[in-house]
Design a protein around this motif. Structure first.
Motif, PDB file in Angstrom:
ATOM      1  N   UNK A  67      88.577  82.199 112.694  1.00  0.00           N
ATOM      2  CA  UNK A  67      89.891  81.631 112.424  1.00  0.00           C
ATOM      3  C   UNK A  67      90.878  82.734 112.074  1.00  0.00           C
ATOM      4  N   UNK A  68      92.120  82.535 112.494  1.00  0.00           N
ATOM      5  CA  UNK A  68      93.211  83.428 112.107  1.00  0.00           C
ATOM      6  C   UNK A  68      94.407  82.563 111.741  1.00  0.00           C
ATOM      7  N   UNK A  69      95.041  82.884 110.625  1.00  0.00           N
ATOM      8  CA  UNK A  69      96.207  82.127 110.157  1.00  0.00           C
ATOM      9  C   UNK A  69      97.309  83.074 109.720  1.00  0.00           C
ATOM     10  N   UNK A  70      98.516  82.831 110.174  1.00  0.00           N
ATOM     11  CA  UNK A  70      99.679  83.516 109.632  1.00  0.00           C
ATOM     12  C   UNK A  70      99.943  82.940 108.248  1.00  0.00           C
ATOM     13  N   UNK A  71     100.314  83.783 107.314  1.00  0.00           N
ATOM     14  CA  UNK A  71     100.523  83.343 105.941  1.00  0.00           C
ATOM     15  C   UNK A  71     101.950  82.923 105.657  1.00  0.00           C
ATOM     16  N   UNK A  72     102.151  82.378 104.476  1.00  0.00           N
ATOM     17  CA  UNK A  72     103.472  81.894 104.067  1.00  0.00           C
ATOM     18  C   UNK A  72     104.471  83.032 103.925  1.00  0.00           C
ATOM     19  N   UNK A  73     104.002  84.267 103.736  1.00  0.00           N
ATOM     20  CA  UNK A  73     104.894  85.420 103.607  1.00  0.00           C
ATOM     21  C   UNK A  73     104.865  86.306 104.853  1.00  0.00           C
ATOM     22  N   UNK A  74     104.419  85.751 105.984  1.00  0.00           N
ATOM     23  CA  UNK A  74     104.361  86.525 107.232  1.00  0.00           C
ATOM     24  C   UNK A  74     105.729  87.147 107.504  1.00  0.00           C
ATOM     25  N   UNK A  75     105.709  88.388 107.962  1.00  0.00           N
ATOM     26  CA  UNK A  75     106.946  89.097 108.239  1.00  0.00           C
ATOM     27  C   UNK A  75     107.331  90.062 107.135  1.00  0.00           C
ATOM     28  N   UNK A  76     106.767  89.894 105.946  1.00  0.00           N
ATOM     29  CA  UNK A  76     107.005  90.830 104.844  1.00  0.00           C
ATOM     30  C   UNK A  76     106.095  92.042 105.002  1.00  0.00           C
ATOM     31  N   UNK A  77     106.454  93.161 104.386  1.00  0.00           N
ATOM     32  CA  UNK A  77     105.559  94.320 104.443  1.00  0.00           C
ATOM     33  C   UNK A  77     104.281  94.074 103.647  1.00  0.00           C
ATOM     34  N   UNK A  78     103.183  94.611 104.143  1.00  0.00           N
ATOM     35  CA  UNK A  78     101.889  94.463 103.472  1.00  0.00           C
ATOM     36  C   UNK A  78     101.719  95.564 102.440  1.00  0.00           C
ATOM     37  N   UNK A  79     101.313  95.178 101.241  1.00  0.00           N
ATOM     38  CA  UNK A  79     101.064  96.139 100.179  1.00  0.00           C
ATOM     39  C   UNK A  79      99.563  96.327  99.942  1.00  0.00           C
ATOM     40  N   UNK A  80      98.804  95.218  99.942  1.00  0.00           N
ATOM     41  CA  UNK A  80      97.359  95.305  99.755  1.00  0.00           C
ATOM     42  C   UNK A  80      96.643  94.387 100.742  1.00  0.00           C
ATOM     43  N   UNK A  81      95.368  94.685 100.923  1.00  0.00           N
ATOM     44  CA  UNK A  81      94.470  93.845 101.716  1.00  0.00           C
ATOM     45  C   UNK A  81      93.274  93.510 100.837  1.00  0.00           C
ATOM     46  N   UNK A  82      92.668  92.365 101.122  1.00  0.00           N
ATOM     47  CA  UNK A  82      91.453  91.969 100.419  1.00  0.00           C
ATOM     48  C   UNK A  82      90.386  91.653 101.454  1.00  0.00           C
ATOM     49  N   UNK A  83      89.196  92.190 101.212  1.00  0.00           N
ATOM     50  CA  UNK A  83      88.039  91.940 102.072  1.00  0.00           C
ATOM     51  C   UNK A  83      86.928  91.365 101.198  1.00  0.00           C
ATOM     52  N   UNK A  84      86.407  90.224 101.637  1.00  0.00           N
ATOM     53  CA  UNK A  84      85.275  89.624 100.919  1.00  0.00           C
ATOM     54  C   UNK A  84      84.163  89.363 101.916  1.00  0.00           C
ATOM     55  N   UNK A  85      83.014  89.956 101.665  1.00  0.00           N
ATOM     56  CA  UNK A  85      81.844  89.785 102.519  1.00  0.00           C
ATOM     57  C   UNK A  85      80.861  88.834 101.842  1.00  0.00           C
ATOM     58  N   UNK A  86      80.183  88.028 102.649  1.00  0.00           N
ATOM     59  CA  UNK A  86      79.138  87.164 102.115  1.00  0.00           C
ATOM     60  C   UNK A  86      78.081  86.943 103.184  1.00  0.00           C
ATOM     61  N   UNK A  87      76.859  86.865 102.743  1.00  0.00           N
ATOM     62  CA  UNK A  87      75.750  86.609 103.650  1.00  0.00           C
ATOM     63  C   UNK A  87      75.722  85.136 104.028  1.00  0.00           C
TER      64      UNK A  87
END
Length: 194
Positions: free
Chosen positions: A96-116
């Protein structure tokens, strides 16, 4: 759509300004790269946001396998190999891919969560829950985009999201965003991918 990431873990005393300069200096070279939906130049610094390591870890969303292969077998990735050695390149198929509510703003951080993905679960239910989580993340304040991807070889789910502020509302490893390419972001297929 495919996701891809490699990690270059650096010594504890490494000058991370070298990574910052690399991202901002070489980043524009992929601003028009065919087949690339999005590339986020990510960095973690030891002791910042709970990171135990210094690490350069770009994350990619590819619209086409041809674009991904052109990058991997071309001068861009070879330059990284020449400078840091050849990292293990992880690949996932997109759920799945979703554009967020703040799409178009500059990105400051990213979050990655891995799970088995544990044995004995109904795979369709686990994947549907991952899709719902991407949808939920995209609705949170400051979210630019959210993706859920899976590696069926390692049975690992990964949630990835970009944020316009440094207090993301998603759990996981936090990365600084140094630069973003998005030549075909508008062509990334939205929603559930099956």
């Amino acid at each position: 759509m495919h996701a891809m990431q490699y990690e270059v873990t650096l010594p504890a005393d490494y000058d991370m300004d070298v990574v910052r300069a690399r991202a901002t200096g070489k980043g524009p070279l992929l601003d028009d790269f065919p087949g690339l939906g999005l590339k986020a130049y990510l960095m973690r610094e030891r002791g910042v946001d709970g990171s135990p390591v210094n690490q350069y870890a770009p994350f990619y969303l590819w619209n086409t396998p041809e674009g991904m292969n052109s990058f991997l077998w071309g001068p861009g990735f070879q330059g990284l190999v020449d400078d840091f050695g050849r990292p293990r390149v992880r690949q996932w198929t997109c759920l799945s891919y979703e554009e967020g509510v703040a799409a178009g703003s500059p990105a400051l951080v990213a979050v990655r969560r891995r799970q088995s993905v544990p044995e004995g679960v109904r795979l369709s239910e686990v994947m549907a829950e991952a899709v719902r989580e991407a949808e939920r993340l995209a609705t949170l304040e400051g979210a630019l985009c959210a993706a859920a991807v899976v590696d069926p070889g390692a049975w690992e789910l990964l949630h990835f999201s970009l944020w316009e502020h440094d207090t993301p509302k998603a759990p996981g490893e936090v990365f600084q965003v140094l630069y973003v390419n998005a030549p075909e972001r508008d062509r990334l297929p939205g929603g559930r991918q099956w």
